[in-house]
Design a protein around this motif. Structure first.
Motif, PDB file in Angstrom:
ATOM      1  N   TYR A   1      11.413   4.221   1.250  1.00 34.82           N
ATOM      2  CA  TYR A   1      11.108   5.654   1.273  1.00 34.82           C
ATOM      3  C   TYR A   1      12.077   6.424   2.175  1.00 34.82           C
ATOM      4  O   TYR A   1      12.494   7.541   1.853  1.00 34.82           O
ATOM      5  CB  TYR A   1       9.661   5.883   1.727  1.00 34.82           C
ATOM      6  CG  TYR A   1       8.636   5.566   0.676  1.00 34.82           C
ATOM      7  CD1 TYR A   1       8.542   6.330  -0.478  1.00 34.82           C
ATOM      8  CD2 TYR A   1       7.760   4.488   0.817  1.00 34.82           C
ATOM      9  CE1 TYR A   1       7.601   6.044  -1.464  1.00 34.82           C
ATOM     10  CE2 TYR A   1       6.817   4.190  -0.158  1.00 34.82           C
ATOM     11  CZ  TYR A   1       6.758   4.970  -1.290  1.00 34.82           C
ATOM     12  OH  TYR A   1       5.826   4.676  -2.270  1.00 34.82           O
ATOM     13  N   GLN A   2      12.444   5.832   3.319  1.00 33.58           N
ATOM     14  CA  GLN A   2      13.391   6.499   4.206  1.00 33.58           C
ATOM     15  C   GLN A   2      14.769   6.624   3.541  1.00 33.58           C
ATOM     16  O   GLN A   2      15.414   7.676   3.621  1.00 33.58           O
ATOM     17  CB  GLN A   2      13.517   5.717   5.514  1.00 33.58           C
ATOM     18  CG  GLN A   2      12.299   5.839   6.417  1.00 33.58           C
ATOM     19  CD  GLN A   2      12.429   4.984   7.648  1.00 33.58           C
ATOM     20  OE1 GLN A   2      13.042   3.923   7.628  1.00 33.58           O
ATOM     21  NE2 GLN A   2      11.851   5.436   8.753  1.00 33.58           N
ATOM     22  N   THR A   3      15.207   5.553   2.884  1.00 28.30           N
ATOM     23  CA  THR A   3      16.511   5.568   2.237  1.00 28.30           C
ATOM     24  C   THR A   3      16.534   6.529   1.057  1.00 28.30           C
ATOM     25  O   THR A   3      17.544   7.197   0.800  1.00 28.30           O
ATOM     26  CB  THR A   3      16.896   4.153   1.767  1.00 28.30           C
ATOM     27  OG1 THR A   3      16.837   3.264   2.890  1.00 28.30           O
ATOM     28  CG2 THR A   3      18.301   4.124   1.184  1.00 28.30           C
TER      29      THR A   3
ATOM     30  N   GLN B   1       1.683  10.891   5.174  1.00 25.29           N
ATOM     31  CA  GLN B   1       2.539   9.842   5.709  1.00 25.29           C
ATOM     32  C   GLN B   1       3.894   9.825   5.015  1.00 25.29           C
ATOM     33  O   GLN B   1       4.923   9.599   5.654  1.00 25.29           O
ATOM     34  CB  GLN B   1       1.859   8.482   5.549  1.00 25.29           C
ATOM     35  CG  GLN B   1       2.576   7.364   6.278  1.00 25.29           C
ATOM     36  CD  GLN B   1       1.839   6.053   6.204  1.00 25.29           C
ATOM     37  OE1 GLN B   1       1.003   5.836   5.329  1.00 25.29           O
ATOM     38  NE2 GLN B   1       2.132   5.138   7.118  1.00 25.29           N
ATOM     39  N   ARG B   2       3.905  10.092   3.702  1.00 21.59           N
ATOM     40  CA  ARG B   2       5.182  10.144   2.989  1.00 21.59           C
ATOM     41  C   ARG B   2       6.072  11.250   3.543  1.00 21.59           C
ATOM     42  O   ARG B   2       7.279  11.084   3.674  1.00 21.59           O
ATOM     43  CB  ARG B   2       4.962  10.350   1.485  1.00 21.59           C
ATOM     44  CG  ARG B   2       4.565   9.100   0.742  1.00 21.59           C
ATOM     45  CD  ARG B   2       4.869   9.219  -0.751  1.00 21.59           C
ATOM     46  NE  ARG B   2       4.256  10.381  -1.365  1.00 21.59           N
ATOM     47  CZ  ARG B   2       3.013  10.419  -1.820  1.00 21.59           C
ATOM     48  NH1 ARG B   2       2.234   9.346  -1.704  1.00 21.59           N
ATOM     49  NH2 ARG B   2       2.535  11.511  -2.374  1.00 21.59           N
TER      50      ARG B   2
ATOM     51  N   VAL C   1       0.850  -1.188   0.000  1.00 24.60           N
ATOM     52  CA  VAL C   1       0.000   0.000   0.000  1.00 24.60           C
ATOM     53  C   VAL C   1       0.890   1.244   0.000  1.00 24.60           C
ATOM     54  O   VAL C   1       1.772   1.393   0.855  1.00 24.60           O
ATOM     55  CB  VAL C   1      -0.916   0.010   1.227  1.00 24.60           C
ATOM     56  CG1 VAL C   1      -1.753   1.290   1.252  1.00 24.60           C
ATOM     57  CG2 VAL C   1      -1.808  -1.223   1.223  1.00 24.60           C
ATOM     58  N   ARG C   2       0.678   2.134  -0.950  1.00 20.61           N
ATOM     59  CA  ARG C   2       1.471   3.352  -1.045  1.00 20.61           C
ATOM     60  C   ARG C   2       1.024   4.337   0.030  1.00 20.61           C
ATOM     61  O   ARG C   2      -0.172   4.601   0.171  1.00 20.61           O
ATOM     62  CB  ARG C   2       1.307   3.978  -2.438  1.00 20.61           C
ATOM     63  CG  ARG C   2       2.115   5.252  -2.659  1.00 20.61           C
ATOM     64  CD  ARG C   2       1.865   5.782  -4.065  1.00 20.61           C
ATOM     65  NE  ARG C   2       2.470   7.078  -4.275  1.00 20.61           N
ATOM     66  CZ  ARG C   2       3.727   7.283  -4.619  1.00 20.61           C
ATOM     67  NH1 ARG C   2       4.524   6.239  -4.793  1.00 20.61           N
ATOM     68  NH2 ARG C   2       4.205   8.500  -4.797  1.00 20.61           N
TER      69      ARG C   2
ATOM     70  N   GLY D   1       5.670   4.886   9.958  1.00 25.26           N
ATOM     71  CA  GLY D   1       5.469   3.757   9.055  1.00 25.26           C
ATOM     72  C   GLY D   1       4.188   2.982   9.247  1.00 25.26           C
ATOM     73  O   GLY D   1       4.127   1.808   8.897  1.00 25.26           O
ATOM     74  N   GLN D   2       3.167   3.604   9.786  1.00 22.92           N
ATOM     75  CA  GLN D   2       1.919   2.889  10.047  1.00 22.92           C
ATOM     76  C   GLN D   2       1.344   2.314   8.761  1.00 22.92           C
ATOM     77  O   GLN D   2       1.158   3.017   7.775  1.00 22.92           O
ATOM     78  CB  GLN D   2       0.896   3.824  10.689  1.00 22.92           C
ATOM     79  CG  GLN D   2      -0.362   3.108  11.153  1.00 22.92           C
ATOM     80  CD  GLN D   2      -1.259   4.004  11.988  1.00 22.92           C
ATOM     81  OE1 GLN D   2      -1.012   5.199  12.084  1.00 22.92           O
ATOM     82  NE2 GLN D   2      -2.281   3.433  12.576  1.00 22.92           N
ATOM     83  N   GLY D   3       1.080   0.993   8.779  1.00 23.93           N
ATOM     84  CA  GLY D   3       0.505   0.332   7.616  1.00 23.93           C
ATOM     85  C   GLY D   3       1.516  -0.048   6.555  1.00 23.93           C
ATOM     86  O   GLY D   3       1.141  -0.637   5.529  1.00 23.93           O
ATOM     87  N   GLN D   4       2.782   0.279   6.765  1.00 26.04           N
ATOM     88  CA  GLN D   4       3.826  -0.037   5.787  1.00 26.04           C
ATOM     89  C   GLN D   4       4.666  -1.213   6.277  1.00 26.04           C
ATOM     90  O   GLN D   4       4.954  -1.307   7.462  1.00 26.04           O
ATOM     91  CB  GLN D   4       4.734   1.183   5.562  1.00 26.04           C
ATOM     92  CG  GLN D   4       4.011   2.418   5.072  1.00 26.04           C
ATOM     93  CD  GLN D   4       3.397   2.209   3.701  1.00 26.04           C
ATOM     94  OE1 GLN D   4       4.067   1.735   2.784  1.00 26.04           O
ATOM     95  NE2 GLN D   4       2.136   2.569   3.558  1.00 26.04           N
ATOM     96  N   ASP D   5       5.060  -2.094   5.345  1.00 30.23           N
ATOM     97  CA  ASP D   5       5.948  -3.173   5.749  1.00 30.23           C
ATOM     98  C   ASP D   5       7.389  -2.665   5.750  1.00 30.23           C
ATOM     99  O   ASP D   5       7.667  -1.531   5.364  1.00 30.23           O
ATOM    100  CB  ASP D   5       5.782  -4.407   4.856  1.00 30.23           C
ATOM    101  CG  ASP D   5       6.158  -4.137   3.401  1.00 30.23           C
ATOM    102  OD1 ASP D   5       6.770  -3.093   3.119  1.00 30.23           O
ATOM    103  OD2 ASP D   5       5.838  -4.985   2.548  1.00 30.23           O
TER     104      ASP D   5
END
Length: 312
Positions: free
Chosen positions: A190-192, A70-71, A64-65, A179-183
């Motif tokens: 995204y962090q990197t 959140q981004r 899920v994007r 990172g809620q909902g992100q694996d």
């Protein structure tokens, strides 16, 4: 039984991340002879972002994007925990030693717990206060030894490494929500990406010193990117999403033990008695905090909720 297996898997993942990261100080010290500290970060995390992009695109079921808000939070955590932290770490290691860095990092768990206590307004028990003071004393001994043995440059490097601990604490607390909902793969990508972009801009300050690294430095840079960045951050994100940030960072107390050994074996660093004594005091202080935390948790019968977020 399933919860116990999940907990063991999370702990194992963070331990594995600690093993990878414990080698990064000595490896970075080796690469610094050919590549500037900001350029190391730019190369390391750009390579890591490329590898993670391939992993994200190659997935059969796209994750899920995250939405725009959140981004922004994930990008901010990446800039904080990757760009800001590793700028301080790389310059600190350049001015100081890999063994100093490995010992000072033992104060990071307590910094994280302190920040959590401030943010969440949790009362701090006496044993934890004692632990904080002991760890601070140990860090002082390490830094003081650096000034006596290596002069003002090494002292300043140690101070930068301590500031890196404050940045890392902020990164962990922010990462609980980012990172809620992100694996782990999606979050780390995204962090990197944000961290690499920040480093690419920062590395322009070293543009006059840019040169093609030799084969040995290139191999070590590849190790930093693949093992320490992709592997370490994926493992840490996996574990952190299944435990509180202070517990995850506490596991990173394994880093000083292996880091000092790596600095001695790889770089030939000499560990002085004051450093050993300071390191023992640091770990004793952290252990006090852990005992108090575990005792309180068991007494209350608390079952850990699964927070979301991340590491480094």
């Amino acid at each position: 039984m399933e919860r116990r297996k999940a907990g063991l898997g999370a702990v194992s993942a963070v331990v594995a991340a600690a093993l990878f990261w414990s080698s990064s100080y000595a490896v970075t010290k080796q690469v610094l002879s050919d590549v500037g500290p900001l350029s190391i970060g730019a190369i390391r995390f750009t390579l890591a972002a490329g590898i993670l992009a391939i992993m994200v695109r190659a997935r059969r079921k796209p994750a899920v994007r995250p939405d725009a808000r959140q981004r922004r939070m994930i990008y901010l955590s990446g800039l904080l925990g990757i760009t800001a932290y590793f700028v301080l770490e790389n310059i600190g290691v350049e001015l100081s030693t890999a063994s100093d860095a490995s010992l000072i990092v033992a104060t990071y768990p307590l910094m994280t717990m302190l920040l959590e206590l401030v943010v969440f307004r949790t009362r701090m028990p006496l044993l934890r206060v004692t632990g904080v003071l002991l760890a601070a004393l140990g860090a002082f001994l390490v830094v003081r030894n650096g000034a006596e043995v290596g002069g003002s440059a090494r002292w300043f490097g140690d101070v930068l490494l301590l500031l890196g601990g404050l940045v890392w604490a902020g990164y962990n607390v922010l990462g609980k929500y980012a990172g809620q909902g992100q694996d782990a793969v999606n979050l780390t990508y995204y962090q990197t990406l944000a961290g690499a972009a920040g480093f690419l801009l920062a590395s322009l300050l070293e543009i006059r010193d840019w040169q093609l690294p030799d084969a040995s430095a290139s191999a070590l840079l590849a190790y930093l990117a693949v093992a320490c960045s992709v592997g370490g951050f994926l493992l840490y994100n996996y574990g952190l999403r299944r435990m509180t940030s202070s517990i995850a960072v506490n596991i990173l107390n394994l880093v000083p033990v292996f880091g000092v050994l790596g600095a001695v074996v790889i770089n030939g660093d000499t560990v002085h008695l004051a450093q050993v004594f300071g390191g023992v005091i640091i770990i004793a202080g952290v252990a006090l905090g852990l005992v108090e935390r575990r005792t309180n948790t068991e007494a209350a019968g608390v079952v850990m909720a699964t927070p979301v977020g991340k590491r480094v």
